[in-house]
Design an enzyme around this catalytic site. Structure first.
Site, short mmCIF file in Angstrom:
data_model
loop_
_atom_site.label_atom_id
_atom_site.label_comp_id
_atom_site.label_asym_id
_atom_site.label_seq_id
_atom_site.Cartn_x
_atom_site.Cartn_y
_atom_site.Cartn_z
N GLU A 131 0.78 -1.23 0.00
CA GLU A 131 0.00 0.00 0.00
C GLU A 131 0.82 1.28 0.00
O GLU A 131 0.41 2.28 -0.58
CB GLU A 131 -0.94 0.01 1.22
CG GLU A 131 -2.00 -1.08 1.21
CD GLU A 131 -3.00 -0.89 0.09
OE1 GLU A 131 -3.25 0.26 -0.31
OE2 GLU A 131 -3.54 -1.90 -0.39
N SER A 390 -30.42 -22.56 53.19
CA SER A 390 -29.54 -22.80 54.35
C SER A 390 -28.06 -22.60 54.05
O SER A 390 -27.22 -22.99 54.87
CB SER A 390 -29.77 -24.23 54.87
OG SER A 390 -31.11 -24.41 55.27
#
Length: 818
Positions: A131, A390
């Site tokens: 690029e 519990s």
């Protein structure tokens, strides 16, 4: 071109180069013919050969021009700031950094941020070679590329090449627009802004994050994951090159549809890289030989409940501690197990696993099936507030151990109680009489737990839970009372599992980490190592009633400690277990809140807990917790759990904490003077000089006497006291258990129902006397229930035993039309 004197323009130029500027001007000015010739060539009176003063004036103007440009740039930069606020897809990673979930952006794009450490040298080298070869050498705009592009486009009368650098492409992607000269000018301006604000590596990162790859895929990370199923730093040269050509024509170069064409273009670029010697011949050869079989896949959607929970906190990258292999295994176990439970109308489950060594949550299952819409699969059961049943009892007893109130062998009465209208019952609706704390915890008895909480003070337990991040408990602390210990509060599986992990960490709570960035590491001392060890010993016994009867695969299961819980109405079943390696929390039930008769922690949640431990820690030989230095052993009376005395006939060993645990000596037996026929007892004041004998009796509390009487259990009673004794005794007066002191009772005028009179007395009491508003009402045997219809208004009720000890209560009675 030459003039008549034989001098040419070239000669003038050479002369200027050789001579000082002022000297050159004097030489030229003497030659009038040459001067006229120069004017004909439009030198404009030797403006190209200024004086020194003119030269500096020129520099000044040039400086002003550039300063004006710079000032204009910063003004425009202020007015038109760089639109670099990029929205990225939220991605979730596991403990290895692999993407396990992701979310679309608001504009429905897969735009995943590529981190700087994911830009491998190979990726960087390939993209720059294709690029923008001069990316690291130009200031955002490559003037030579611009000149080349202008020349080619003008003389060939069409656009043959562009001049966009990587920086300019980033500018275009940040602010898309039509292709014209104004857009190009804007790109140059934005590129300059980018170069001033970011480093080259960051600009390259932005390019890799924004570059389009067809459809709704943007950025190399999204493309890498969707096309190749891997992170960008794992891509090969062939894969990177194939991806790099797609942005040029994202509509026609689609991986999975045009693979042959992409390979052709890829190989063309690879050959170009070879010609320019960007890569070695071997690298190019391997890349050319690599096939392209990729196609668009889908983003993984693992740990959906945890991902949704963490996404709300914001951020584009969420690094969890989830071990994906363990997560997937657990999900499969939960799904299969829940499918079998559907026959019992139990449709969902949630599981959390904590690594006790790192305190990280490595597995997080919010439901049995996230995609099951019929049973609320998307509900996060691990974070839902539920009644804990519990499960808080181990913490309560450990705190009582640390306060010196109890030890494992301390004896508590498990009989009916009533605390200002609160009358708890056991899970099986039965009572057990005398029980040890150890037995009470093993069998998860409710009455002893309520008594222990009353002894400790519920505010202390609430504060401890608040310190361990129990948010709902903290929110409701003013509303909570003794029912807290039986599940009368709200908590989550996350909170409970985190709390139980402290039992595997010598009593220190360390907030479990859901993410790798969690550095809080909150530490809270929950219990002492000694109390913690006692709880571990109690909860690791297998001869317990909550051991599932249908569980047989325990041969190679690791040793664990666990506690079960079932909420009121059987809506929630819990089982939370731990050993040195892991803490596993399990919840089962229905998200609709529907209770199920078969639902219990022991029968439903614990088998799933055992299955998970059998999978994640199968056949483990991990050593168990060792007894800490602050935990010792002593001999105690088996009837009370107190330090034994000479009168104690049955002894047992018990853990205790030196200097903390109570050192009270057992006084459970008392020597009583009796008549020879043992029908009358004497006190020291009324005992005869001779003709009596002595006998030891066990002291039975009034509540135990009442329980013995109700259940017709024989026990040795102290004979009635000498009726001729006039001494009024001090001590335990009768306890009126009903009616309740200070309570308002509403009675129907049409059909008034009588109130019951109930009291509990000492062991040596045989008769009691009832008084209503200071008037004698009735006498009866101790423990016998009476009834009366009260008048309207305040009512005083008194009860006196045969020792002269009295107790008063007051109630309010109101008659209404019902």
């Amino acid at each position: 071109m030459e003039d008549e004197s034989g001098k040419s323009i070239k000669d003038v130029i050479n002369l200027i180069r050789k001579l000082h500027c002022d000297t050159a001007v004097m030489q030229i000015s003497k030659d009038k013919y040459l001067l006229s010739r120069l004017r004909k060539f439009r030198w404009k009176k030797l403006s190209l050969l200024p004086t020194r003063k003119g030269f500096f004036k020129f520099l000044k103007r040039l400086g002003i021009f550039f300063l004006s440009l710079i000032l204009l740039f910063f003004i425009l930069n202020f007015i038109f700031p760089l639109p670099d606020d990029i929205e990225y897809s939220t991605i979730v990673t596991d403990s290895k950094g692999e993407v396990v979930n992701a979310y679309l952006t608001s504009d429905q794009k897969w735009r995943m941020k590529t981190e700087l450490d994911e830009i491998s040298p190979l990726l960087q080298k390939t993209i720059i070679a294709k690029e923008d070869k001069h990316f690291y050498r130009h200031p955002g705009v490559n003037p030579f590329a611009v000149a080349r592009a202008l020349f080619n486009n003008i003389f060939r009368m069409r656009r043959t090449s562009g001049a966009s650098t990587i920086t300019m492409q980033v500018a275009k992607m940040l602010e898309p627009g039509k292709r014209n000269i104004w857009s190009k000018a804007r790109e140059v301006f934005r590129a300059t802004q980018l170069e001033l604000k970011y480093s080259k590596k960051e600009i390259l990162q932005m390019y890799l994050n924004l570059v389009p790859y067809g459809g709704n895929i943007e950025g190399v990370k999204a493309a890498s994951l969707l096309y190749f199923g891997k992170n960008p730093d794992h891509l090969s040269l062939a894969e990177i090159t194939a991806l790099s050509i797609i942005p040029n024509r994202p509509g026609s170069l689609v991986i999975g549809r045009n693979n042959d064409y992409i390979v052709t273009e890829r190989n063309r670029w690879l050959q170009k890289f070879a010609d320019e010697k960007v890569f070695t011949p071997k690298e190019i050869e391997d890349a050319l030989a690599e096939p392209l079989t990729a196609k668009r896949g889908s983003v993984p959607h693992h740990i959906p409940h945890l991902s949704n929970k963490l996404k709300k906190s914001g951020g584009y990258l969420i690094k969890t501690n989830i071990k994906l292999n363990t997560q997937l295994k657990t999900e499969k176990i939960v799904e299969d197990y829940t499918r079998a439970q559907r026959l019992r109308n139990i449709k969902n489950a949630a599981v959390i696993i904590i690594d006790n060594k790192t305190h990280r949550v490595i597995t997080y299952v919010g439901s049995s099936d996230f995609n099951d819409t019929t049973d609320g699969g998307q509900v996060n059961g691990a974070n839902a507030v539920r009644q804990p049943g519990s499960t808080l009892k181990p913490l309560l007893y450990a705190m009582c151990f640390d306060e010196g109130l109890l030890t494992p062998k301390t004896v508590i009465t498990d009989v009916p109680v009533n605390y200002e209208g609160y009358a708890p019952e056991n899970y099986d609706e039965k009572f057990n009489g005398y029980v040890t704390v150890e037995y009470a915890l093993e069998h998860s008895l409710n009455i002893p737990a309520v008594k222990a909480l009353r002894l400790l003070g519920h505010e202390k337990l609430i504060q401890k839970l608040s310190n361990c991040n129990f948010r709902q408990v903290q929110k409701d602390r003013r509303k909570l009372g003794l029912s807290l210990i039986l599940g009368g509060c709200g908590t989550t599986l996350e909170e409970l599992t985190g709390l139980f992990s402290s039992f595997a960490n010598e009593g220190v709570y360390i907030a479990p980490s859901l993410t790798q960035g969690d550095t809080s590491k909150q530490r809270v001392r929950v219990t002492s190592p000694a109390a913690n060890y006692m709880i571990n010993e109690i909860l690791s016994k297998v001869n317990r009633p909550d051991f599932p009867l249908n569980w047989t695969a325990t041969e190679r299961m690791p040793k664990i400690a666990w506690k079960t819980g079932t909420s009121y109405g059987r809506k929630d079943a819990w089982s939370i277990g731990y050993n040195k390696k892991y803490t596993v929390g399990v919840w089962t039930g229905n998200f609709s809140g529907t209770g199920v008769a078969d639902l219990s922690g022991a029968n439903v949640a614990t088998p799933l807990l055992f299955k998970i431990f059998n999978t994640i820690d199968y056949d483990s030989d991990e050593e168990w917790f060792t007894q800490p230095a602050d935990c010792d052993i002593r001999t105690v009376c088996s009837e009370t759990g107190l330090v034994s005395s000479a009168q104690c006939s049955s002894l047992v060993t018990d853990y205790f904490i030196p200097l903390i645990s109570s050192t009270k000596v057992c006084d459970n037996r008392q020597e009583i003077m009796l008549s020879p026929d043992e029908k009358i007892s004497y006190c020291k004041s009324c005992a005869p000089a001779t003709g009596y004998k002595k006998k030891w009796f066990r002291i039975v509390e009034p509540d135990m006497q009442a329980w013995y009487e109700e259940n017709r259990i024989a026990y040795e009673k102290i004979p009635p006291h000498n009726p001729d004794c006039e001494l009024i005794f001090k001590g335990a007066a009768p306890a009126i258990t009903f009616p309740l002191n200070g309570t308002e009772y509403i009675i129907s005028k049409k059909s008034p129902e009588p109130l019951q009179l109930i009291c509990k007395t000492a062991n040596d009491v045989t008769k009691v006397y009832w008084y209503i508003n200071n008037k004698f009402y009735k006498s009866c045997n101790a423990g016998e229930k009476q009834f009366f219809v009260p008048g309207e208004g305040p009512v005083k009720i008194s009860c006196t035993d045969d020792k002269g000890r009295n107790r008063d209560i007051r109630i309010m009675v109101k008659y209404v039309d019902l």
